[in-house]
Design a protein around this motif. Structure first.
Motif, mmCIF file in Angstrom:
data_model
loop_
_atom_site.group_PDB
_atom_site.id
_atom_site.type_symbol
_atom_site.label_atom_id
_atom_site.label_comp_id
_atom_site.label_asym_id
_atom_site.label_seq_id
_atom_site.Cartn_x
_atom_site.Cartn_y
_atom_site.Cartn_z
ATOM 1 N N ASP A 154 -4.274 25.508 10.638
ATOM 2 C CA ASP A 154 -4.837 26.633 11.397
ATOM 3 C C ASP A 154 -5.503 26.158 12.686
ATOM 4 N N GLY A 155 -4.882 25.203 13.361
ATOM 5 C CA GLY A 155 -5.398 24.704 14.622
ATOM 6 C C GLY A 155 -6.539 23.707 14.504
ATOM 7 N N LYS A 156 -6.976 23.402 13.289
ATOM 8 C CA LYS A 156 -8.072 22.460 13.075
ATOM 9 C C LYS A 156 -7.509 21.163 12.478
ATOM 10 N N THR A 157 -8.012 20.031 12.964
ATOM 11 C CA THR A 157 -7.587 18.745 12.432
ATOM 12 C C THR A 157 -8.517 18.335 11.296
ATOM 13 N N LEU A 158 -7.946 18.204 10.109
ATOM 14 C CA LEU A 158 -8.693 17.720 8.949
ATOM 15 C C LEU A 158 -8.505 16.213 8.872
ATOM 16 N N VAL A 159 -9.573 15.483 8.599
ATOM 17 C CA VAL A 159 -9.515 14.026 8.608
ATOM 18 C C VAL A 159 -10.074 13.465 7.312
ATOM 19 N N SER A 160 -9.380 12.502 6.763
ATOM 20 C CA SER A 160 -9.875 11.729 5.626
ATOM 21 C C SER A 160 -9.873 10.267 6.037
ATOM 22 N N SER A 161 -11.038 9.628 5.970
ATOM 23 C CA SER A 161 -11.144 8.204 6.288
ATOM 24 C C SER A 161 -11.624 7.465 5.055
ATOM 25 N N SER A 162 -10.982 6.342 4.772
ATOM 26 C CA SER A 162 -11.382 5.551 3.613
ATOM 27 C C SER A 162 -11.059 4.092 3.871
ATOM 28 N N GLU A 163 -11.531 3.254 2.971
ATOM 29 C CA GLU A 163 -11.226 1.833 3.019
ATOM 30 C C GLU A 163 -10.676 1.416 1.667
ATOM 31 N N GLN A 164 -9.716 0.509 1.684
ATOM 32 C CA GLN A 164 -9.125 -0.007 0.458
ATOM 33 C C GLN A 164 -9.158 -1.523 0.511
ATOM 34 N N LEU A 211 0.847 -1.179 0.000
ATOM 35 C CA LEU A 211 0.000 0.000 0.000
ATOM 36 C C LEU A 211 0.887 1.233 0.000
ATOM 37 N N LEU A 212 0.784 2.041 -1.054
ATOM 38 C CA LEU A 212 1.518 3.298 -1.149
ATOM 39 C C LEU A 212 0.529 4.418 -0.857
ATOM 40 N N VAL A 213 0.799 5.171 0.197
ATOM 41 C CA VAL A 213 -0.089 6.261 0.605
ATOM 42 C C VAL A 213 0.632 7.574 0.331
ATOM 43 N N GLN A 214 0.028 8.412 -0.513
ATOM 44 C CA GLN A 214 0.585 9.714 -0.858
ATOM 45 C C GLN A 214 -0.196 10.769 -0.077
ATOM 46 N N VAL A 215 0.514 11.535 0.748
ATOM 47 C CA VAL A 215 -0.127 12.476 1.668
ATOM 48 C C VAL A 215 0.692 13.757 1.778
ATOM 49 N N PRO A 216 0.110 14.817 2.350
ATOM 50 C CA PRO A 216 0.922 15.994 2.681
ATOM 51 C C PRO A 216 2.051 15.571 3.636
ATOM 52 N N ALA A 217 3.182 16.222 3.553
ATOM 53 C CA ALA A 217 4.367 15.817 4.319
ATOM 54 C C ALA A 217 4.137 15.773 5.824
ATOM 55 N N ASP A 218 3.263 16.626 6.330
ATOM 56 C CA ASP A 218 3.052 16.693 7.774
ATOM 57 C C ASP A 218 1.851 15.864 8.248
ATOM 58 N N ALA A 219 1.330 15.010 7.400
ATOM 59 C CA ALA A 219 0.155 14.208 7.753
ATOM 60 C C ALA A 219 0.514 13.078 8.715
ATOM 61 N N THR A 220 -0.486 12.672 9.485
ATOM 62 C CA THR A 220 -0.391 11.486 10.324
ATOM 63 C C THR A 220 -1.261 10.418 9.675
ATOM 64 N N VAL A 221 -0.701 9.224 9.483
ATOM 65 C CA VAL A 221 -1.424 8.135 8.830
ATOM 66 C C VAL A 221 -1.732 7.041 9.849
ATOM 67 N N TYR A 222 -2.963 6.556 9.802
ATOM 68 C CA TYR A 222 -3.395 5.430 10.631
ATOM 69 C C TYR A 222 -3.869 4.314 9.704
ATOM 70 N N ILE A 263 -8.039 3.170 6.324
ATOM 71 C CA ILE A 263 -6.981 4.182 6.230
ATOM 72 C C ILE A 263 -7.547 5.506 6.727
ATOM 73 N N ARG A 264 -6.828 6.131 7.651
ATOM 74 C CA ARG A 264 -7.225 7.461 8.127
ATOM 75 C C ARG A 264 -6.009 8.376 8.042
ATOM 76 N N VAL A 265 -6.217 9.557 7.506
ATOM 77 C CA VAL A 265 -5.146 10.546 7.391
ATOM 78 C C VAL A 265 -5.609 11.811 8.097
ATOM 79 N N GLU A 266 -4.737 12.353 8.936
ATOM 80 C CA GLU A 266 -5.042 13.586 9.661
ATOM 81 C C GLU A 266 -3.974 14.628 9.365
ATOM 82 N N VAL A 267 -4.424 15.860 9.162
ATOM 83 C CA VAL A 267 -3.535 17.003 8.939
ATOM 84 C C VAL A 267 -4.070 18.166 9.767
ATOM 85 N N VAL A 268 -3.196 18.870 10.448
ATOM 86 C CA VAL A 268 -3.607 20.034 11.236
ATOM 87 C C VAL A 268 -3.323 21.294 10.422
#
Length: 91
Positions: free
Chosen positions: A54-64, A6-17, A47-52
């Motif tokens: 402006d103080g807000k946590t943006l979340v993307s959740s998906s299934e593969q 699984l290759l996950v492409q994300v913003p550099a500062d993202a947290t991947v779960y 798969i969950r990706v979180e990026v902060v």
């Protein structure tokens, strides 16, 4: 049996779960080897990706769906309009 890749492409500062476990890899391209018990059977991987921003946590959740010996790519990007995260899966 070969694992799925699984290759996950994300913003550099993202947290991947993966499967609700925080991953330690960093960078914009993160490759994970997924051990599977059965050949020829699809397994759903969360798969969950979180990026902060402006103080807000943006979340993307998906299934593969993954299968032993196959490679999958999931790209998570930020939209310019509203800063939301968008997930695109491919093979």
């Amino acid at each position: 049996m070969q694992p799925a890749t699984l290759l996950v492409q994300v913003p550099a500062d993202a947290t991947v779960y993966l499967m609700d476990q925080k991953m330690s890899l960093t960078g914009t391209q993160r490759q994970y080897s997924i051990p599977l018990q059965q050949a020829g059977v699809d397994f759903t991987y969360r798969i969950r990706v979180e990026v902060v921003r402006d103080g807000k946590t943006l979340v993307s959740s998906s299934e593969q769906n993954v299968r032993a010996g196959q490679k999958y790519v999931v790209a998570v990007t930020e939209t310019a309009a509203d800063g939301a995260l968008v997930t695109v899966a491919g093979r």
